[in-house]
Enzyme design. Structure first.
Site, PDB file in Angstrom:
ATOM      1  N   LYS A 266       2.170   1.498   5.556  1.00 37.66           N
ATOM      2  CA  LYS A 266       3.433   0.770   5.363  1.00 37.66           C
ATOM      3  C   LYS A 266       4.151   0.737   6.709  1.00 37.66           C
ATOM      4  O   LYS A 266       5.307   1.156   6.827  1.00 37.66           O
ATOM      5  CB  LYS A 266       4.246   1.470   4.253  1.00 37.66           C
ATOM      6  CG  LYS A 266       5.484   0.727   3.797  1.00 37.66           C
ATOM      7  CD  LYS A 266       5.196  -0.552   3.034  1.00 37.66           C
ATOM      8  CE  LYS A 266       6.482  -1.318   2.770  1.00 37.66           C
ATOM      9  NZ  LYS A 266       6.254  -2.677   2.238  1.00 37.66           N
TER      10      LYS A 266
ATOM     11  N   ASP B 243      -3.353   8.363  -3.593  1.00 34.53           N
ATOM     12  CA  ASP B 243      -3.178   8.815  -4.980  1.00 34.53           C
ATOM     13  C   ASP B 243      -2.908   7.620  -5.887  1.00 34.53           C
ATOM     14  O   ASP B 243      -3.549   7.446  -6.927  1.00 34.53           O
ATOM     15  CB  ASP B 243      -2.004   9.805  -5.040  1.00 34.53           C
ATOM     16  CG  ASP B 243      -1.744  10.263  -6.459  1.00 34.53           C
ATOM     17  OD1 ASP B 243      -2.715  10.643  -7.140  1.00 34.53           O
ATOM     18  OD2 ASP B 243      -0.580  10.218  -6.905  1.00 34.53           O
TER      19      ASP B 243
ATOM     20  N   TYR C 253       3.023  14.970   0.562  1.00 34.58           N
ATOM     21  CA  TYR C 253       2.720  16.059  -0.378  1.00 34.58           C
ATOM     22  C   TYR C 253       3.033  17.427   0.227  1.00 34.58           C
ATOM     23  O   TYR C 253       3.349  18.361  -0.496  1.00 34.58           O
ATOM     24  CB  TYR C 253       1.234  16.033  -0.762  1.00 34.58           C
ATOM     25  CG  TYR C 253       0.877  15.144  -1.919  1.00 34.58           C
ATOM     26  CD1 TYR C 253       1.206  13.801  -1.915  1.00 34.58           C
ATOM     27  CD2 TYR C 253       0.175  15.649  -3.007  1.00 34.58           C
ATOM     28  CE1 TYR C 253       0.857  12.978  -2.965  1.00 34.58           C
ATOM     29  CE2 TYR C 253      -0.183  14.836  -4.066  1.00 34.58           C
ATOM     30  CZ  TYR C 253       0.158  13.505  -4.041  1.00 34.58           C
ATOM     31  OH  TYR C 253      -0.200  12.697  -5.086  1.00 34.58           O
TER      32      TYR C 253
ATOM     33  N   ASP D 247       1.646  -2.378  -0.286  1.00 35.50           N
ATOM     34  CA  ASP D 247       2.034  -3.246  -1.408  1.00 35.50           C
ATOM     35  C   ASP D 247       1.042  -4.403  -1.554  1.00 35.50           C
ATOM     36  O   ASP D 247       0.590  -4.732  -2.652  1.00 35.50           O
ATOM     37  CB  ASP D 247       3.491  -3.762  -1.242  1.00 35.50           C
ATOM     38  CG  ASP D 247       3.796  -4.288   0.155  1.00 35.50           C
ATOM     39  OD1 ASP D 247       2.966  -4.127   1.067  1.00 35.50           O
ATOM     40  OD2 ASP D 247       4.892  -4.873   0.337  1.00 35.50           O
TER      41      ASP D 247
ATOM     42  N   ASP E 114      -5.794   5.452  -8.685  1.00 39.04           N
ATOM     43  CA  ASP E 114      -5.611   5.243 -10.132  1.00 39.04           C
ATOM     44  C   ASP E 114      -5.722   3.754 -10.456  1.00 39.04           C
ATOM     45  O   ASP E 114      -6.344   3.361 -11.449  1.00 39.04           O
ATOM     46  CB  ASP E 114      -4.229   5.740 -10.607  1.00 39.04           C
ATOM     47  CG  ASP E 114      -4.273   7.162 -11.134  1.00 39.04           C
ATOM     48  OD1 ASP E 114      -5.050   7.964 -10.573  1.00 39.04           O
ATOM     49  OD2 ASP E 114      -3.536   7.474 -12.094  1.00 39.04           O
TER      50      ASP E 114
HETATM   51  C1  IPM Z   1      -4.939  13.482  -8.175  1.00 42.32           C
HETATM   52  C2  IPM Z   1      -3.806  14.025  -9.004  1.00 42.32           C
HETATM   53  C3  IPM Z   1      -3.079  15.093  -8.200  1.00 42.32           C
HETATM   54  C4  IPM Z   1      -2.532  14.444  -6.953  1.00 42.32           C
HETATM   55  C5  IPM Z   1      -1.964  15.833  -8.966  1.00 42.32           C
HETATM   56  C6  IPM Z   1      -2.460  16.406 -10.264  1.00 42.32           C
HETATM   57  C7  IPM Z   1      -1.325  16.899  -8.115  1.00 42.32           C
HETATM   58  O1  IPM Z   1      -2.965  13.015  -9.426  1.00 42.32           O
HETATM   59  O2  IPM Z   1      -5.832  14.271  -7.799  1.00 42.32           O
HETATM   60  O3  IPM Z   1      -4.952  12.285  -7.918  1.00 42.32           O
HETATM   61  O4  IPM Z   1      -1.434  13.862  -6.991  1.00 42.32           O
HETATM   62  O5  IPM Z   1      -3.201  14.513  -5.924  1.00 42.32           O
HETATM   63 MN    MN Z   2      -3.647  11.020  -8.881  1.00 43.16          MN
END
Ligand code: IPM
Ligand code: MN
Length: 357
Positions: A192, A248, A142, A224, A252
């Site tokens: 990884k 990240d 990032y 993975d 999710d």
């Molecule tokens: C998160 C989001 C952020 C990230 C984005 C919005 C920059 O997806 O907080 O997980 O990638 O960190």
């Molecule tokens: Mn995210």
């Protein structure tokens, strides 16, 4: 009476709607537990770009720095996608994280009993899920340099750099160890290292530190495989320690174990100084302004803020219990619709939860 200064960044999309509910609950809970919360609202994200020309204006960052904690809703909208990268709402978020040195992102993934049937995965797979993703937040790909576009080639090229130094890996590992010691003392570090040098350094550094703590059960996993294991048998995990990009993606994925990403809170922390507490979900521009968003992830973030940021654990627990009581009576927002519950709007479910405080 104790008094806390909280900066509220309601941001974009559904942000203002879910922030309204959070403001009300903080007001009620602070009255009940006899402390004061002074809420200082600041511009952040796309709305800040529109009003001030930048997604993370200096004034906003300065106010955050002198606060006791920051409560953030969400930022972003497709309408900003064509802006230069540094003016996009997401860049504002990255700037806030690095300005406050928030290297540790804590994302608890715990299934709430009344939502076991709401996950897209089978009940037996998700019913015991209780894990925490500890994600490094201000390094890795990032923020790595060099980065950019190369346009003077035949075919356009672009590149980023995934880089960590050992000290960055050490400090996030120490946070994971601290959290694991308050839980089931089990850490799985995800990388990884079969392909990437940066992951080899990650694995060597983490293994070296964790091997000194004999109470810990420690393992490594390739990213993975970790994605697969999170779906196959998520209750094998206690603390998942990982880098910025992998965290990240995996958070999710892990969110869906709980039924909806609308349920997941997070805390971004430094070793000292104010933390930022925010839902894991985005700004959902498609449903913004319709009063149908799920405010619970932000309420749980407010609860994390009370517990970790302000040391008001009882008030934090009260919010969590209020949410559980409302969910167990069958009230849901549309994202959690399973056909047999009563669907409420964002403000309606907010009222129900506030009434339980
Ligand atoms: C998160 C989001 C952020 C990230 C984005 C919005 C920059 O997806 O907080 O997980 O990638 O960190
Ligand atoms: Mn995210």
């Amino acid at each position: 009476m104790k008094k806390y200064k909280v900066v509220l960044l309601s941001g974009d999309g559904i942000g203002p709607e879910i922030s309204e509910v959070s403001k009300k609950i903080l007001k009620k809970v602070s009255r009940k537990y006899s402390f004061e919360i002074e809420i200082n609202e600041q511009l952040f994200g796309g709305i800040a770009y529109e009003k001030k020309g930048f997604p993370a204006p200096e004034e906003t960052l300065d106010q955050c720095k002198i606060s006791d904690a920051v409560l953030l809703a969400c930022v972003g909208d497709i309408k900003y996608d064509s802006l230069p990268r540094e003016l996009r709402p997401e860049s504002g978020l990255l700037k806030l994280r690095s300005a406050l040195n928030l290297f540790a992102n804590i994302r608890p993934v715990k299934i709430r009993k009344s939502l076991i049937g709401s996950s897209t995965l089978k009940k037996e797979i998700v019913e015991n899920v209780d894990l925490v993703v500890v994600r490094e937040l201000i390094g890795g790909i990032y923020f790595g340099n060099p980065r950019g576009h190369i346009t003077n080639t035949k075919v356009p090229k672009a590149f980023n750099t995934m880089v960590y130094d050992a000290s960055e890996i050490e400090r996030i590992t120490n946070i994971a160890i601290k959290i694991a010691n308050q839980r089931n003392k089990k850490i799985c570090s995800v990388d990884k290292s079969n392909v990437l040098e940066v992951s080899q350094l990650w694995r060597d550094t983490v293994s070296n530190i964790t091997s000194k703590d004999k109470n810990l059960s420690f393992s490594n996993m390739y990213v993975d495989n970790a994605a697969m294991q999170l779906v196959r048998d998520p209750s094998q995990f206690d603390v998942i320690l990982t880098s910025n990009l992998f965290g990240d993606i995996l958070s999710d994925l892990a969110a869906m174990l709980t039924g909806s990403i609308g349920m997941l809170p997070s805390a971004s922390l430094n070793n000292n100084g104010p933390g930022v507490f925010e839902p894991v979900h985005g700004s959902a521009p498609d449903i913004a302004g319709k009063n149908i968003a799920n405010p619970i992830a932000m309420l749980l973030s407010a609860s994390m803020m009370l517990k970790i940021g302000l040391n008001e654990s009882e008030a934090a627990e009260n919010i969590e219990n209020a949410i559980d009581r409302v969910l167990s009576r069958g009230f849901r927002t549309a994202d959690l619709n399973n056909g047999s519950c009563q669907i409420l709007s964002c403000s309606e479910i907010g009222e129900k939860i506030i009434n339980e405080i």
